[in-house]
Scaffold this motif. Structure first.
Motif, PDB file in Angstrom:
ATOM      1  N   GLU A 186       5.788   4.196   4.734  1.00  0.00           N
ATOM      2  CA  GLU A 186       4.753   3.675   5.633  1.00  0.00           C
ATOM      3  C   GLU A 186       3.584   4.652   5.734  1.00  0.00           C
ATOM      4  N   LYS A 217       1.589   4.355   2.482  1.00  0.00           N
ATOM      5  CA  LYS A 217       0.789   3.128   2.481  1.00  0.00           C
ATOM      6  C   LYS A 217      -0.475   3.326   3.313  1.00  0.00           C
ATOM      7  N   HIS A 218      -0.307   3.921   4.486  1.00  0.00           N
ATOM      8  CA  HIS A 218      -1.443   4.168   5.364  1.00  0.00           C
ATOM      9  C   HIS A 218      -2.440   5.113   4.691  1.00  0.00           C
ATOM     10  N   ARG A 248      -4.337   3.247   1.888  1.00  0.00           N
ATOM     11  CA  ARG A 248      -5.293   2.280   2.441  1.00  0.00           C
ATOM     12  C   ARG A 248      -6.469   2.977   3.128  1.00  0.00           C
ATOM     13  N   GLN A 268       3.342   1.636  -7.231  1.00  0.00           N
ATOM     14  CA  GLN A 268       2.904   0.586  -6.317  1.00  0.00           C
ATOM     15  C   GLN A 268       1.547   0.025  -6.714  1.00  0.00           C
ATOM     16  N   PHE A 298      -0.705  -2.921  -4.748  1.00  0.00           N
ATOM     17  CA  PHE A 298      -0.322  -2.077  -3.613  1.00  0.00           C
ATOM     18  C   PHE A 298      -0.019  -2.909  -2.375  1.00  0.00           C
ATOM     19  N   GLU A 322       0.536  -4.086   1.556  1.00  0.00           N
ATOM     20  CA  GLU A 322      -0.178  -3.894   2.818  1.00  0.00           C
ATOM     21  C   GLU A 322       0.651  -2.986   3.723  1.00  0.00           C
ATOM     22  N   GLU A 323      -0.035  -2.354   4.670  1.00  0.00           N
ATOM     23  CA  GLU A 323       0.670  -1.536   5.659  1.00  0.00           C
ATOM     24  C   GLU A 323       1.453  -2.454   6.586  1.00  0.00           C
TER      25      GLU A 323
END
Length: 118
Positions: A35, A38-39, A42, A105, A110, A112-113
């Protein structure tokens, strides 16, 4: 090929070769780190590559845009940056395994969060 383009190509080849040894043995990061990664992608990567990773100051990082690049090259670029360009090295913040996870990813599209309800 101009000297500048050749230098970038040669540097990319060196980066790809240096990352190749790590590619096969990388474990996945844990759920909390996933997580966070991902953040980071993004927000931090998105600030140059576009919030939807479709391009901006930096090139698009969509699976279509990356289809012709070797995964090891992308991992090496994430870790080492690209000299002479705005792409910084992320090796101080990411392990080779995390850079590999991000590269994998990106090649798959990729995710989404996960956004928790507040």
């Amino acid at each position: 090929m101009t000297r500048s383009l050749f230098s970038r190509w040669a540097w990319g080849a060196v980066l790809a070769l240096s990352a190749g040894a790590v590619w096969a043995e990388a474990p996945s990061p844990g759920p909390q780190r996933v997580e966070a990664l991902k953040h980071m992608v993004r927000q931090d990567c998105g600030s140059c590559h576009g919030m939807r990773l479709t391009g901006g100051l930096g090139p698009a990082l969509t699976s279509e845009a990356l289809a012709h690049k070797p995964p090891e090259y992308l991992q090496a670029v994430i870790l080492n940056g690209i000299p002479g360009t705005p792409m910084p090295p992320w090796s101080a913040m990411l392990s080779p395994q995390e850079a590999q996870w991000i590269a994998e990813q990106l090649f798959q599209g990729f995710p989404e969060e996960h956004r928790s309800a507040h």
